[in-house]
Write an enzyme that holds these catalytic residues in place. Structure first.
Site, PDB file in Angstrom:
ATOM      1  N   LYS A 296     -11.639  -1.584   8.309  1.00 42.82           N
ATOM      2  CA  LYS A 296     -10.954  -2.528   9.178  1.00 42.82           C
ATOM      3  C   LYS A 296     -11.439  -2.329  10.617  1.00 42.82           C
ATOM      4  O   LYS A 296     -12.216  -3.127  11.122  1.00 42.82           O
ATOM      5  CB  LYS A 296      -9.430  -2.396   9.066  1.00 42.82           C
TER       6      LYS A 296
ATOM      7  N   TRP B  94       0.833  -1.211   0.000  1.00 43.96           N
ATOM      8  CA  TRP B  94       0.000   0.000   0.000  1.00 43.96           C
ATOM      9  C   TRP B  94       0.862   1.253   0.000  1.00 43.96           C
ATOM     10  O   TRP B  94       0.559   2.227  -0.706  1.00 43.96           O
ATOM     11  CB  TRP B  94      -0.979  -0.020   1.165  1.00 43.96           C
TER      12      TRP B  94
ATOM     13  N   ASP C   9      -1.168   7.010   6.252  1.00 42.30           N
ATOM     14  CA  ASP C   9      -2.249   6.082   5.949  1.00 42.30           C
ATOM     15  C   ASP C   9      -2.409   5.197   7.180  1.00 42.30           C
ATOM     16  O   ASP C   9      -1.520   4.400   7.504  1.00 42.30           O
ATOM     17  CB  ASP C   9      -1.873   5.247   4.716  1.00 42.30           C
TER      18      ASP C   9
HETATM   19  C1  LIG Z   1      -2.819   0.146   4.717  1.00 39.51           C
HETATM   20  C2  LIG Z   1      -3.812   0.144   3.613  1.00 39.51           C
HETATM   21  N1  LIG Z   1      -3.879   1.206   2.790  1.00 39.51           N
HETATM   22  C3  LIG Z   1      -4.754   1.252   1.767  1.00 39.51           C
HETATM   23  C4  LIG Z   1      -5.607   0.220   1.488  1.00 39.51           C
HETATM   24  C5  LIG Z   1      -6.544   0.317   0.329  1.00 39.51           C
HETATM   25  O1  LIG Z   1      -7.813   0.645   0.821  1.00 39.51           O
HETATM   26  P1  LIG Z   1      -9.089   0.731  -0.107  1.00 39.51           P
HETATM   27  O2  LIG Z   1      -9.415  -0.659  -0.509  1.00 39.51           O
HETATM   28  O3  LIG Z   1     -10.121   1.361   0.787  1.00 39.51           O
HETATM   29  O4  LIG Z   1      -8.777   1.597  -1.276  1.00 39.51           O
HETATM   30  C6  LIG Z   1      -5.589  -0.899   2.333  1.00 39.51           C
HETATM   31  C7  LIG Z   1      -6.527  -2.012   2.060  1.00 39.51           C
HETATM   32  O5  LIG Z   1      -6.447  -3.081   2.558  1.00 39.51           O
HETATM   33  C8  LIG Z   1      -4.661  -0.945   3.404  1.00 39.51           C
HETATM   34  O6  LIG Z   1      -4.608  -2.001   4.212  1.00 39.51           O
HETATM   35 MG   LIG Z   2       0.988  -3.605   3.133  1.00 38.84          MG
END
Ligand SMILES: Cc1ncc(COP(=O)(O)O)c(C=O)c1O
Ligand SMILES: [Mg+2]
Ligand SMILES: Cc1ncc(COP(=O)(O)O)c(C=O)c1O
Ligand SMILES: [Mg+2]
Ligand SMILES: [Mg+2]
Ligand SMILES: [Mg+2]
Lengths: 356, 356
Positions: A190, A99, A166
């Site tokens: 989550k 991510w 994030d």
């Molecule tokens: C740390 C992190 N950032 C971003 C995301 C992406 O999120 P989204 O599916 O809401 O775009 C996730 C999804 O699992 C994540 O765990």
């Molecule tokens: Mg990751």
């Protein structure tokens, strides 16, 4: 059979969130109508939105000068909203996982991106330290909890430029010193709500400093000014979020939660370390996530992976497969996960060890 | 007391949508888990997504060469996604209402925008005709149903450039010749689902023709390629959308729906015209929306507006206040609205007339 829900996200929510959400689908706030079919501008939902925003601020102890917004599009949309709103020329990113890397790549569409450090070469099994952040970066972006690899930055960093985080998968798992951040965002699916709502905590004086034209819906200012009601918000996920926030307050808030999360994670990590069949890919104890606990078979027991998965599944363990990019196992132990479910997983591991 | 839900959006949904959605919150597809806490990549939800996309295509008879995507962010985010993906230099817009005007304004951030015609000066009480569309426009944008003003373009236009339509408030209310459009989009929270999911029907060969860099989440290609699963989709609203699509199919699809919608609207418009107390601001019969039926007091009875509102409310009519920008009344009569509710409103109007 009791199902123990270790899914990484969308993931386990408090029972009260689920029950109250189902009730509201049938009859919302005594209106005789479903939550799904009422106007978001009606007084009943406006009250939900107001309470959710207020409780969000209260539980994270968000100081003056910050605003909270709820939007759609997921954390992935934030990957572009952050540079859209905050990057004038250059931004720095810490590459700690899938991510983090996606956020970093997305920012390249907006200016110069400096990867200050990366743990990619070691399959993201630790959080890099001792890096330098260019002092002319408009911000420094981190992913506090790396959902896929099970690493976590559990303290609020002191850095020389505005800090952006994030916190999709560890928001509300511990107290956060929000004053150290310029922006915190995350998908709520989550620790907070069902999928469909994204939160952002924005230091308002950081906005309005870039020259580019920002599309209305991608401008944090739009949502701040409209109290997250510029357009039709994701009504149902926000209602569910409010139920979780209320539960969190009853449980004693984020400090109480952190204590429980530390205890819960210790039970599982201790077993992983002790058990001769398993090991944790994240070796540095201080980098180990309290939310997503990864474990793999020890080399001598590699071929038992599928057998353990089937065994644990037959005992009601759900969602424990590791992400396809890493394999092995991952137990996500978000706030709503009870100790008894972790104990049930530990019992599976012990029993399986005894058999082999 | 039975509540008759005339809300403009989020708005009335079929009873089966509401019941099935509530059930899934408690136990989804026999998993023993809530729909709110399961992975979107689990086989149960993947089946929901697949079926929803397939049924969406089937019910609108979408030809080859088009793809359907579900995203977050509301129709308001589409206002920027459309020019992001389709405007190279210039686009043409028809200004038929508040939403059409917002779409038009948003496009100005991406290139030259030509307003081919506007009914703004007459408070959007009709659909302009006889305009000319510049032949070098990359697309022509219309809002087929103007939710606030109660006007509607009920036929599929033949135009000289690619046609783009916001169908937020009339999608699935009638058959659409999709082949006449390059892009159709809308917030799903009127005729399809609760708030939180947005649909787009995209002619795929229209994509990839602009030079600008498109952020990942704003690129239709991203969502097409990933089957609307690039990131976590709005799980619950999509599940509810599927329930509505199933209901629609059972009801006989969009042709059957159109017939009923014409009958329902006639009952109310006839009463508005006949009743000495009320009139319709939309005079051209062919421009009158079948989805949002606006009416105001005749000039001699202006001062009775609040009294009628209170009287109708006391009889269970909900959501009939006109939008704050136009006043008067608006009865939204989406697919799920039964004839009996329209009759109940007509009865109120007759009784109120008898008293005055
Ligand atoms: C740390 C992190 N950032 C971003 C995301 C992406 O999120 P989204 O599916 O809401 O775009 C996730 C999804 O699992 C994540 O765990
Ligand atoms: Mg990751
Ligand atoms: C025709 C039309 N377009 C766009 C919108 C905006 O939709 P959203 O709130 O999903 O952004 C609406 C909302 O009522 C609408 O009726
Ligand atoms: Mg071990
Ligand atoms: Mg309108
Ligand atoms: Mg009349």
């Amino acid at each position: 059979m009791k199902i123990h829900n270790f899914s990484a996200g969308p993931s386990i929510l408090p029972e009260s969130t689920i029950k109250n959400s189902a009730d509201a689908v049938l009859n919302f706030a005594g209106t005789g109508l479903s939550l799904l079919e009422v106007s978001h501008r009606g007084k009943e939902f406006v009250a939900v939105m107001d309470e959710a925003l207020a409780l969000f601020k209260e539980l994270l102890d968000i100081p003056a000068g910050y605003e909270v917004v709820f939007v759609g599009g997921g954390a992935s949309t934030q990957f572009c909203m952050v540079p859209y709103n905050l990057m004038q020329k250059k931004a720095a990113y810490l590459n700690t996982g899938t991510w983090a890397n996606k956020a970093l790549k997305e920012a390249k569409g907006f200016g110069e991106v400096v990867e200050v450090a990366s743990s990619k070469d070691s399959v993201y099994n630790h959080i890099p330290k001792g890096y330098e952040i260019p002092s002319d970066a408009d911000y420094f972006h981190i992913t506090t909890n790396n959902t896929i690899y099970g690493t976590e930055i559990k303290t609020d960093l002191d850095v020389n430029v505005p800090l952006v985080a994030d916190m999709s998968s560890d928001i509300f798992s511990r107290p956060v010193d929000v004053s150290k951040y310029t922006l915190i965002y995350g998908g709520a699916q989550k620790n907070l709500a069902p999928a469909g709502v994204t939160f952002a905590i924005v230091k308002t004086d950081a906005l309005g400093k870039v020259d580019r034209h920002i599309p209305t819906m991608l401008d944090y200012r739009t949502h701040i000014d409209a109290g997250s009601m510029f357009n039709t918000p994701p009504v149902f996920p926000i209602y569910s979020a409010l139920q979780t926030l209320k539960w969190l307050k009853e449980m004693g808030g984020v400090s109480a939660m952190e204590k429980i999360n530390i205890e819960k994670a210790a039970v599982l990590y201790d077993e992983i370390d002790r058990n001769r069949l398993f090991k944790a890919p994240v070796v540095n104890v201080e980098d180990r996530s309290l939310m997503n606990i990864c474990f793999i078979m020890n080399d001598e027991y590699k071929e038992l992976e599928k057998e353990f998965f089937d065994f644990a599944s037959s005992r009601g363990m759900s969602g424990i497969k590791g992400h396809r990019s890493v394999g092995g196992f991952r137990a996500s132990t978000y706030n709503a996960m009870p100790k008894s479910s972790i104990q049930a997983l530990v019992d599976c591991m012990k029993e399986f060890e005894a058999k082999h």
